[in-house]
Motif scaffolding. Structure first.
Motif, short mmCIF file in Angstrom:
data_model
loop_
_atom_site.label_atom_id
_atom_site.label_comp_id
_atom_site.label_asym_id
_atom_site.label_seq_id
_atom_site.Cartn_x
_atom_site.Cartn_y
_atom_site.Cartn_z
N ALA A 1 0.82 -1.22 0.00
CA ALA A 1 0.00 0.00 0.00
C ALA A 1 0.85 1.27 0.00
O ALA A 1 0.38 2.33 -0.41
CB ALA A 1 -0.92 0.00 1.22
N PHE A 2 2.10 1.17 0.45
CA PHE A 2 2.94 2.35 0.63
C PHE A 2 4.40 1.97 0.42
O PHE A 2 4.86 0.96 0.94
CB PHE A 2 2.73 2.87 2.07
CG PHE A 2 3.56 4.05 2.43
CD1 PHE A 2 3.13 5.34 2.16
CD2 PHE A 2 4.78 3.89 3.08
CE1 PHE A 2 3.89 6.44 2.52
CE2 PHE A 2 5.54 4.98 3.45
CZ PHE A 2 5.10 6.26 3.16
N ARG A 3 5.13 2.78 -0.34
CA ARG A 3 6.55 2.56 -0.60
C ARG A 3 7.24 3.91 -0.60
O ARG A 3 6.84 4.82 -1.31
CB ARG A 3 6.77 1.91 -1.96
CG ARG A 3 6.06 0.60 -2.16
CD ARG A 3 6.06 0.25 -3.66
NE ARG A 3 4.93 -0.54 -4.03
CZ ARG A 3 3.72 -0.05 -4.35
NH1 ARG A 3 3.49 1.23 -4.35
NH2 ARG A 3 2.74 -0.84 -4.67
N LYS A 4 8.32 4.05 0.18
CA LYS A 4 9.02 5.33 0.24
C LYS A 4 10.49 5.14 0.56
O LYS A 4 10.85 4.37 1.43
CB LYS A 4 8.39 6.22 1.31
CG LYS A 4 9.13 7.54 1.52
CD LYS A 4 8.47 8.40 2.59
CE LYS A 4 8.76 7.87 3.96
NZ LYS A 4 8.28 8.74 5.04
N PHE A 5 11.34 5.86 -0.17
CA PHE A 5 12.75 5.99 0.17
C PHE A 5 12.82 7.15 1.16
O PHE A 5 12.47 8.27 0.83
CB PHE A 5 13.61 6.30 -1.05
CG PHE A 5 13.59 5.19 -2.07
CD1 PHE A 5 14.29 4.02 -1.84
CD2 PHE A 5 12.88 5.33 -3.24
CE1 PHE A 5 14.27 2.99 -2.78
CE2 PHE A 5 12.85 4.31 -4.19
CZ PHE A 5 13.56 3.14 -3.95
N SER A 6 13.23 6.89 2.38
CA SER A 6 13.28 7.90 3.42
C SER A 6 14.73 8.34 3.63
O SER A 6 15.54 7.59 4.17
CB SER A 6 12.69 7.35 4.72
OG SER A 6 12.72 8.34 5.72
N ILE A 7 15.03 9.55 3.18
CA ILE A 7 16.37 10.10 3.32
C ILE A 7 16.45 10.75 4.70
O ILE A 7 15.67 11.65 5.01
CB ILE A 7 16.66 11.16 2.24
CG1 ILE A 7 16.50 10.56 0.85
CG2 ILE A 7 18.05 11.75 2.43
CD1 ILE A 7 16.50 11.61 -0.27
N GLY A 8 17.36 10.29 5.53
CA GLY A 8 17.52 10.83 6.88
C GLY A 8 18.84 11.54 7.02
O GLY A 8 19.89 10.97 6.72
N TYR A 9 18.78 12.78 7.45
CA TYR A 9 19.98 13.57 7.70
C TYR A 9 20.15 13.76 9.20
O TYR A 9 19.25 14.22 9.87
CB TYR A 9 19.89 14.95 7.05
CG TYR A 9 19.97 14.92 5.56
CD1 TYR A 9 21.20 14.82 4.91
CD2 TYR A 9 18.81 14.98 4.78
CE1 TYR A 9 21.27 14.79 3.53
CE2 TYR A 9 18.88 14.96 3.40
CZ TYR A 9 20.11 14.86 2.79
OH TYR A 9 20.18 14.83 1.42
N HIS A 10 21.30 13.39 9.69
CA HIS A 10 21.69 13.65 11.07
C HIS A 10 22.57 14.90 10.98
O HIS A 10 23.67 14.84 10.43
CB HIS A 10 22.44 12.46 11.66
CG HIS A 10 21.58 11.24 11.70
ND1 HIS A 10 21.00 10.79 12.85
CD2 HIS A 10 21.15 10.42 10.72
CE1 HIS A 10 20.28 9.72 12.59
NE2 HIS A 10 20.35 9.48 11.30
N THR A 11 22.06 15.99 11.47
CA THR A 11 22.68 17.28 11.20
C THR A 11 23.56 17.75 12.35
O THR A 11 23.43 17.33 13.48
CB THR A 11 21.60 18.34 10.94
OG1 THR A 11 20.79 18.46 12.09
CG2 THR A 11 20.75 17.97 9.75
N GLY A 12 24.43 18.66 12.00
CA GLY A 12 25.26 19.36 12.97
C GLY A 12 25.02 20.84 12.79
O GLY A 12 24.07 21.25 12.14
N GLU A 13 25.88 21.64 13.36
CA GLU A 13 25.72 23.08 13.25
C GLU A 13 26.60 23.69 12.17
O GLU A 13 26.50 24.87 11.88
CB GLU A 13 26.03 23.72 14.61
CG GLU A 13 25.02 23.27 15.66
CD GLU A 13 25.31 23.88 17.01
OE1 GLU A 13 26.06 24.87 17.09
OE2 GLU A 13 24.80 23.35 18.01
#
Length: 131
Positions: free
Chosen positions: A84-96
């Protein structure tokens, strides 16, 4: 000056009510980490799939996912189509630092994801506290 603590991950999220055995077996054989979770959004299950290696940017990772997903055997293709649902989830772990950070997902990569009926999402996570 704060230390830069930025990295990127791309997880594939799939949700549905049908079978997953063939998709899961195929991806695990390609060294993807597949986690099957219960859903609370009306679907029976949620697959959270992590790429088997690190990439410098999300475009390269999504392209590798697409390459493997396009070579699914017939049984896995049927399971994929019934999701029912398909997604490429781009995750950014950020700094300053730096103040501006960019990545680019190429148009042909977006087209490949679209042909697989998969969306692309972006999630931002705070950098972990330094000890």
């Amino acid at each position: 000056m704060p230390k830069q603590t930025r990295y990127v991950t791309v997880d594939l999220e799939i949700r549905g009510n049908g079978k997953t055995e063939h998709m899961t077996s195929f991806l695990e054989a390609k060294d993807y980490f597949v986690q099957k979770l219960d859903c609370s959004d009306g679907n029976k299950w949620h697959l959270s799939i992590s790429c088997p290696r690190a990439f410098e940017n999300p475009d390269l990772c999504i392209r590798e996912y697409c390459e493997h997903l396009s070579s699914f055997p017939d049984e896995a293709k049927e399971e994929w189509k019934k999701a029912a649902f398909r997604k490429f989830s781009i995750g950014y772990h950020t700094g300053e630092e730096p103040q501006c950070f960019e990545n680019h997902v190429r148009g042909d990569t977006v087209i490949r994801a679209s042909r697989l009926h998969a969306g692309i999402g972006i999630a931002l996570y705070p950098a972990p506290e330094e000890e």
